[in-house]
Design a protein around this motif. Structure first.
Motif, mmCIF file in Angstrom:
data_model
loop_
_atom_site.group_PDB
_atom_site.id
_atom_site.type_symbol
_atom_site.label_atom_id
_atom_site.label_comp_id
_atom_site.label_asym_id
_atom_site.label_seq_id
_atom_site.Cartn_x
_atom_site.Cartn_y
_atom_site.Cartn_z
ATOM 1 N N ALA A 92 0.831 -1.206 0.000
ATOM 2 C CA ALA A 92 0.000 0.000 0.000
ATOM 3 C C ALA A 92 0.866 1.257 0.000
ATOM 4 O O ALA A 92 0.563 2.244 -0.681
ATOM 5 C CB ALA A 92 -0.942 -0.004 1.206
ATOM 6 N N LEU A 93 1.950 1.214 0.758
ATOM 7 C CA LEU A 93 2.851 2.370 0.824
ATOM 8 C C LEU A 93 3.509 2.603 -0.541
ATOM 9 O O LEU A 93 3.665 3.757 -0.972
ATOM 10 C CB LEU A 93 3.908 2.144 1.903
ATOM 11 N N SER A 94 3.886 1.543 -1.234
ATOM 12 C CA SER A 94 4.476 1.683 -2.567
ATOM 13 C C SER A 94 3.484 2.309 -3.542
ATOM 14 O O SER A 94 3.839 3.205 -4.325
ATOM 15 C CB SER A 94 4.921 0.314 -3.101
ATOM 16 N N LEU A 95 2.228 1.847 -3.518
ATOM 17 C CA LEU A 95 1.198 2.405 -4.393
ATOM 18 C C LEU A 95 0.917 3.862 -4.038
ATOM 19 O O LEU A 95 0.677 4.695 -4.920
ATOM 20 C CB LEU A 95 -0.081 1.574 -4.293
ATOM 21 N N PHE A 96 0.978 4.183 -2.744
ATOM 22 C CA PHE A 96 0.776 5.559 -2.303
ATOM 23 C C PHE A 96 1.892 6.457 -2.836
ATOM 24 O O PHE A 96 1.631 7.552 -3.349
ATOM 25 C CB PHE A 96 0.736 5.620 -0.770
ATOM 26 N N HIS A 97 3.140 6.016 -2.719
ATOM 27 C CA HIS A 97 4.257 6.813 -3.213
ATOM 28 C C HIS A 97 4.144 7.055 -4.719
ATOM 29 O O HIS A 97 4.455 8.144 -5.210
ATOM 30 C CB HIS A 97 5.584 6.114 -2.897
ATOM 31 N N HIS A 98 3.692 6.041 -5.440
ATOM 32 C CA HIS A 98 3.498 6.193 -6.881
ATOM 33 C C HIS A 98 2.386 7.201 -7.165
ATOM 34 O O HIS A 98 2.469 7.996 -8.121
ATOM 35 C CB HIS A 98 3.171 4.840 -7.500
ATOM 36 N N PHE A 99 1.348 7.174 -6.349
ATOM 37 C CA PHE A 99 0.205 8.073 -6.520
ATOM 38 C C PHE A 99 0.594 9.538 -6.309
ATOM 39 O O PHE A 99 0.120 10.427 -7.020
ATOM 40 C CB PHE A 99 -0.899 7.658 -5.542
ATOM 41 N N VAL A 100 1.458 9.811 -5.346
ATOM 42 C CA VAL A 100 1.759 11.209 -4.983
ATOM 43 C C VAL A 100 2.966 11.775 -5.724
ATOM 44 O O VAL A 100 3.371 12.908 -5.447
ATOM 45 C CB VAL A 100 1.976 11.359 -3.456
ATOM 46 N N VAL A 101 3.521 11.019 -6.664
ATOM 47 C CA VAL A 101 4.675 11.538 -7.416
ATOM 48 C C VAL A 101 4.347 12.873 -8.075
ATOM 49 O O VAL A 101 5.160 13.788 -8.098
ATOM 50 C CB VAL A 101 5.125 10.507 -8.492
ATOM 51 N N ARG A 102 3.134 12.999 -8.608
ATOM 52 C CA ARG A 102 2.751 14.217 -9.318
ATOM 53 C C ARG A 102 2.807 15.442 -8.411
ATOM 54 O O ARG A 102 3.014 16.557 -8.880
ATOM 55 C CB ARG A 102 1.343 14.069 -9.876
ATOM 56 N N TYR A 103 2.609 15.241 -7.110
ATOM 57 C CA TYR A 103 2.587 16.375 -6.187
ATOM 58 C C TYR A 103 3.991 16.818 -5.786
ATOM 59 O O TYR A 103 4.153 17.846 -5.139
ATOM 60 C CB TYR A 103 1.797 16.011 -4.934
#
Length: 219
Positions: free
Chosen positions: A199-210
């Motif tokens: 979940a943490l890996s998917l979260f980090h991928h999600f927030v790259v744009r920010y």
């Protein structure tokens, strides 16, 4: 001549039945768009097979459609929360008789229970924070500072949940012969840690744009 006609008739009938039986077979089911999206997205995680299993459960159980990074994170956090809650319930169950018997394993289980309890709370807070982030982005002029604040909170809580699960595992070191109960506890906690790490890996991928300067974009 009559015999020849009969033979030809039998051959024709056989061919018709054969073609009907082969074409009547239903085609192999195609992967849904959601499953295909999950399978590709999970490749960035440390445990992709576990990631796929934990997320595809929501396709059937909750009839969910998961086709965006935000939804991936949402359901990955839900999967972590559910695993942690299940493990907490198991720890509560096994700790009571250990306490009554004053078993030496009780302290290890008690300490582990405290860590998993904190993981459940932190994952619950991170799910709420993700919803807050969505509401903030839905406003006409989202504040970048507020967006970053929500992301920072989520990163802290999911990371802490993973740390707490890992700390619980330290109560049951490898290479030491343990009871069946301890082995079961360790397996359940390890599962929580792995799902939360995904979940943490998917979260980090999600927030790259920010991480890139500029106005946040809606997912």
């Amino acid at each position: 001549m009559v015999e020849l006609r009969r033979s030809l008739s039998l051959v024709s009938t056989f061919l018709i039945l054969f073609c009907t039986s082969t074409t009547a077979q239903p085609p192999a089911p195609r992967r849904s768009r959601t499953r295909a999206y999950i399978e590709v997205s999970c490749q960035i995680t440390e445990y992709p097979d576990l990631c796929i299993r934990s997320l595809t459960a929501y396709i059937h159980g909750a009839n969910a459609t998961i086709l965006s990074p935000r939804k991936l994170v949402h359901y990955a956090l839900l999967a972590s929360q559910h695993r942690a809650q299940h493990t907490r319930a198991f720890l509560l169950q096994v700790s009571k008789p250990l306490k009554a018997k004053k078993d030496q394993e009780y302290q290890a289980v008690k300490d582990c229970l405290e860590q998993i309890d904190m993981s459940v709370d932190q994952l619950s807070m991170s799910i709420k924070e993700l919803r807050q982030l969505g509401r903030e982005e839905a406003t006409p002029s989202p504040s970048r500072d507020d967006v970053v604040w929500h992301i920072s909170n989520m990163e802290t809580w999911v990371g802490s949940a993973l740390t707490d699960a890992t700390t619980c595992l330290d109560e049951f070191p490898g290479g030491v012969r343990m009871s069946r109960m301890k082995a079961t506890v360790k397996a359940k906690v390890l599962n929580v840690a792995q799902v939360t790490g995904n979940a943490l890996s998917l979260f980090h991928h999600f927030v790259v744009r920010y991480r890139v300067p500029g106005s946040p974009k809606k997912p």
